[in-house]
Design a protein around this motif. Structure first.
Motif, mmCIF file in Angstrom:
data_model
loop_
_atom_site.group_PDB
_atom_site.id
_atom_site.type_symbol
_atom_site.label_atom_id
_atom_site.label_comp_id
_atom_site.label_asym_id
_atom_site.label_seq_id
_atom_site.Cartn_x
_atom_site.Cartn_y
_atom_site.Cartn_z
ATOM 1 N N LEU A 210 0.794 -1.166 0.035
ATOM 2 C CA LEU A 210 -0.042 -0.031 -0.111
ATOM 3 C C LEU A 210 0.635 1.440 0.005
ATOM 4 O O LEU A 210 0.306 2.309 -0.467
ATOM 5 C CB LEU A 210 -1.202 -0.119 1.292
ATOM 6 C CG LEU A 210 -1.969 -1.150 1.030
ATOM 7 C CD1 LEU A 210 -3.007 -1.118 2.242
ATOM 8 C CD2 LEU A 210 -3.038 -0.657 -0.171
ATOM 9 N N VAL A 211 2.008 1.197 0.617
ATOM 10 C CA VAL A 211 3.007 2.316 0.506
ATOM 11 C C VAL A 211 3.787 2.472 -0.542
ATOM 12 O O VAL A 211 4.648 3.319 -0.714
ATOM 13 C CB VAL A 211 3.806 2.724 1.976
ATOM 14 C CG1 VAL A 211 2.538 2.528 2.923
ATOM 15 C CG2 VAL A 211 4.661 1.592 2.114
ATOM 16 N N GLY A 212 3.648 1.451 -1.412
ATOM 17 C CA GLY A 212 4.326 1.619 -2.718
ATOM 18 C C GLY A 212 5.505 0.879 -2.852
ATOM 19 O O GLY A 212 6.712 1.158 -3.694
ATOM 20 N N LEU B 45 -12.284 5.666 -2.527
ATOM 21 C CA LEU B 45 -10.718 6.058 -2.253
ATOM 22 C C LEU B 45 -9.909 5.039 -2.734
ATOM 23 O O LEU B 45 -8.950 5.277 -3.191
ATOM 24 C CB LEU B 45 -10.747 6.107 -0.633
ATOM 25 C CG LEU B 45 -11.275 7.335 0.030
ATOM 26 C CD1 LEU B 45 -10.951 7.426 1.593
ATOM 27 C CD2 LEU B 45 -10.981 8.705 -0.529
ATOM 28 N N LYS B 46 -10.246 3.679 -2.685
ATOM 29 C CA LYS B 46 -9.225 2.655 -2.990
ATOM 30 C C LYS B 46 -9.087 2.686 -4.582
ATOM 31 O O LYS B 46 -8.094 2.237 -4.905
ATOM 32 C CB LYS B 46 -10.195 1.155 -2.684
ATOM 33 C CG LYS B 46 -10.043 0.833 -1.083
ATOM 34 C CD LYS B 46 -10.477 -0.478 -1.007
ATOM 35 C CE LYS B 46 -10.374 -1.063 0.609
ATOM 36 N NZ LYS B 46 -10.751 -2.511 0.494
ATOM 37 N N MET B 47 -10.125 3.002 -5.377
ATOM 38 C CA MET B 47 -9.929 3.327 -6.744
ATOM 39 C C MET B 47 -8.689 4.301 -7.174
ATOM 40 O O MET B 47 -8.007 4.005 -8.006
ATOM 41 C CB MET B 47 -11.001 3.731 -7.668
ATOM 42 C CG MET B 47 -12.155 2.398 -7.464
ATOM 43 S SD MET B 47 -13.253 2.767 -8.780
ATOM 44 C CE MET B 47 -14.292 1.280 -8.613
ATOM 45 N N VAL B 48 -8.517 5.264 -6.098
ATOM 46 C CA VAL B 48 -7.660 6.249 -6.409
ATOM 47 C C VAL B 48 -6.101 5.676 -6.271
ATOM 48 O O VAL B 48 -5.070 6.272 -7.026
ATOM 49 C CB VAL B 48 -7.844 7.619 -5.581
ATOM 50 C CG1 VAL B 48 -6.537 8.325 -5.649
ATOM 51 C CG2 VAL B 48 -9.322 8.000 -5.701
ATOM 52 N N PHE B 49 -5.813 4.733 -5.316
ATOM 53 C CA PHE B 49 -4.499 4.224 -5.294
ATOM 54 C C PHE B 49 -4.577 2.739 -5.715
ATOM 55 O O PHE B 49 -3.731 2.160 -5.534
ATOM 56 C CB PHE B 49 -4.147 4.207 -3.887
ATOM 57 C CG PHE B 49 -4.954 3.577 -2.717
ATOM 58 C CD1 PHE B 49 -5.979 4.337 -2.162
ATOM 59 C CD2 PHE B 49 -4.591 2.264 -2.262
ATOM 60 C CE1 PHE B 49 -6.606 3.700 -1.027
ATOM 61 C CE2 PHE B 49 -5.098 1.785 -1.206
ATOM 62 C CZ PHE B 49 -6.256 2.498 -0.783
ATOM 63 N N ARG B 50 -5.688 2.562 -6.630
ATOM 64 C CA ARG B 50 -5.840 1.108 -7.189
ATOM 65 C C ARG B 50 -5.564 -0.159 -6.730
ATOM 66 O O ARG B 50 -5.209 -1.064 -6.652
ATOM 67 C CB ARG B 50 -4.609 1.045 -8.360
ATOM 68 C CG ARG B 50 -5.056 0.490 -9.780
ATOM 69 C CD ARG B 50 -4.495 -0.999 -9.729
ATOM 70 N NE ARG B 50 -4.510 -1.117 -11.063
ATOM 71 C CZ ARG B 50 -3.839 -2.315 -11.819
ATOM 72 N NH1 ARG B 50 -3.556 -3.031 -11.068
ATOM 73 N NH2 ARG B 50 -4.045 -2.584 -13.170
ATOM 74 N N ASP B 51 -6.477 0.228 -5.186
ATOM 75 C CA ASP B 51 -6.594 -1.196 -4.337
ATOM 76 C C ASP B 51 -7.842 -2.038 -5.004
ATOM 77 O O ASP B 51 -8.190 -2.993 -4.697
ATOM 78 C CB ASP B 51 -6.747 -0.793 -2.999
ATOM 79 C CG ASP B 51 -6.505 -1.908 -1.690
ATOM 80 O OD1 ASP B 51 -5.742 -2.633 -2.588
ATOM 81 O OD2 ASP B 51 -6.947 -1.773 -1.093
ATOM 82 N N GLU B 52 -8.668 -1.078 -5.831
ATOM 83 C CA GLU B 52 -9.769 -1.670 -6.509
ATOM 84 C C GLU B 52 -9.540 -0.895 -7.930
ATOM 85 O O GLU B 52 -9.128 0.112 -8.285
ATOM 86 C CB GLU B 52 -11.185 -1.236 -5.856
ATOM 87 C CG GLU B 52 -11.425 -1.634 -4.510
ATOM 88 C CD GLU B 52 -11.863 -3.149 -4.329
ATOM 89 O OE1 GLU B 52 -11.943 -3.888 -5.525
ATOM 90 O OE2 GLU B 52 -11.906 -3.769 -3.369
#
Lengths: 298, 221
Positions: A210-212, B45-52
């Motif tokens: 998650l932190v890259g 939010l998850k879509m913004v950091f591509r968790d979804e």
């Protein structure tokens, strides 16, 4: 790059000591599979050498009839002398043949007396030049003397050599097969260890992602730890083989047996020993890669 | 900076978290994402950091289409997005300092840079007296600040926070919000998911409102 490597080494070291029993088990699994593989290699290497030696000593035996005349023998000697394939000729008298038998088979010493007299024929032993050791050339030599007056039979040890070569190939294939089977078992063991470690650190891995953190950064320590376990296993296997070799070399029981004494002949070449150790590391890396893929966490 | 084009998200079990959501968030904006529980805020939010990834539609973050982005590029997207999770996601076996420094280590900063950035952000969040404590040894508010520190330490372009004041008393919630405002004033785009209407009113920023996965009140509040 160097920074990442330092991180991998530190994390791998921590990982190895977090569960030393599991780490040891992985190393042992790889060690055992490589030990067995090495044992077969050792057998194959020495058998091979034995066969090569035999090949170098290739001789053609020309057995003479009981009633061979001195003239016939002279003619034969003249023919041998003019044959370009023959390097040397040795004449073995009937008495020599008997003594040789009694020396090679001491338990049967009194057999010639029991069958009455000396049943062994006199013979010429022809030493063949390197260039004429191919089966076709040997066949030609054999046939050319088969029909000569005074000759009973011509023999050479090609069949024996070929059979032994086949045995060596079989031993090698058996070793590869068994080694592959055990390597698979080792893969499963190391893979399970990696999976357990991944599970134990699932939370941490999740946050890293998650932190890259890149996949390489996450996988690196696991792969390095598995490679270290594999290498340790490989070194253990070579050490085990060396001990076994020494033991066989020194034990009277093995030395007395002509077949086992062949096996005890020479240790694996340095290159093969290094390959075994490196193979352990490779096995560890492959196990870790497969396991990390299957775990799907990384 | 963040663009959603007709985004729909259906989960495998059939539940629909987002339906035809189109929204733009400008660079340097401070936005609240609000709606009742289950409205789709966390999925957004998850879509913004591509968790979804969206089932249909397109999500573009800093000019990158996150759905079609190859997996190997995802870590680099995430380095541009700091996330404060609702459950903090702290590592119990690491100290306050280590939990925050961890994020800098992962992206390959030098040891010196890791230490300097971590000290800086912990000082900014008032945690410099807690460096060697473990998460269980600090209060809920301090854990919250640890999570914010970790999200900020890599100086992201975007900061996402999922219910960051949910576990805090009103004074602390105000304090944390002040912190987000400061971060935003330095140019970081901030999106905060919350259902705390009082907080939203007090801050007076743009609100994206979701209800059962649909955009309820697009545009400025």
């Amino acid at each position: 790059m160097l920074r990442a490597l330092r991180h991998h080494v530190r994390e791998a070291w921590d990982g190895l000591w977090r569960n030393p029993t599991l780490s040891l088990l992985s190393a042992a699994a790889i060690g055992i599979s490589l030990y067995v593989l090495g044992l077969f290699l050792l057998l194959a290497v020495n058998l091979n050498r034995f066969v090569e030696d035999l090949g170098r000593q290739t001789q053609v035996q020309v057995y003479l009839r009981e009633e061979v005349t001195p003239d016939q023998m002279r003619t034969l000697r003249a023919e041998f002398a003019s044959d370009p394939a023959i390097a040397a000729v040795r004449f073995i008298t009937k008495a020599d043949a008997r003594s040789r038998f009694q020396r090679d088979f001491p338990t049967l010493r009194d057999l010639p007396q029991r069958v009455g007299g000396n049943p062994f024929p006199a013979s010429f032993e022809l030493e063949i030049l390197d260039a004429y050791r191919e089966p076709e050339a040997l066949d030609r030599i054999s046939k050319s003397y088969q029909k000569a007056p005074g000759v009973e039979e011509v023999r050479y040890d090609r069949d024996w050599t070929e059979r032994l070569t086949a045995i060596v190939a079989l031993v090698r294939r058996g070793g590869y097969g068994l080694g592959a089977l055990l390597a698979f078992a080792a893969l499963v063991t190391v893979g399970a260890t990696v999976r357990l470690t991944v599970l134990a650190r699932r939370e941490e891995i999740e946050i890293m992602k998650l932190v890259g953190a890149t996949a390489g950064f996450i996988r690196g320590p696991f792969m390095l730890a598995a490679a270290a376990q594999g290498f340790a296993g490989g070194v253990l296997a070579v050490a085990g083989l060396l001990c076994t070799h020494r033991l066989v070399e020194r034990a009277e029981f093995f030395r007395a047996n002509p077949f086992l004494s062949i096996v005890a002949g020479r240790f694996l070449p340095a290159g093969a020993s290094l390959t075994l150790a490196a193979g352990g590391a490779l096995l560890g890396i492959v196990a870790a890669l497969l396991s990390l893929r299957r775990a799907g966490t990384v | 900076m963040i663009q959603f084009f007709h985004v729909t998200k259906r989960y495998a079990q059939g539940a629909q978290a987002l339906t035809d959501v189109s929204v733009h968030v400008e660079k340097g904006e401070f936005v609240f994402l609000t709606g009742p529980s289950g409205a789709g805020k966390t999925t957004f939010l998850k879509m913004v950091f591509r968790d979804e990834v969206p089932s249909s539609g397109q999500v573009v973050v800093n000019d990158q289409d996150v759905a079609t982005m190859p997996a190997r590029r995802v870590p680099y997207l995430r380095r541009q997005v700091g996330v404060v999770f609702q459950d903090f996601k702290l590592l119990p076996r690491k100290t306050v300092f280590e939990n925050v420094a961890f994020a800098t280590q992962v992206i390959g900063l030098s040891r010196k840079e890791q230490r300097s950035r971590t000290f800086q952000v912990l000082e900014m969040l008032g945690l410099n007296h807690r460096l060697h404590n473990y998460p269980e040894q600090v209060s809920g508010g301090e854990q919250q600040r640890m999570a914010i520190a970790r999200a900020l330490v890599n100086r992201p372009l975007i900061l996402l926070a999922d219910e960051p004041t949910g576990n805090l008393d009103p004074d602390l919630a105000r304090e944390i919000m002040g912190l987000f405002r400061d971060i935003n004033s330095h140019g970081t785009t901030v999106i905060i998911a919350t259902h705390d209407r009082d907080l939203i009113r007090r801050m007076g920023r743009r609100v994206i409102s979701l209800d059962q996965g649909r955009l309820a009140a697009p545009g400025a509040a």
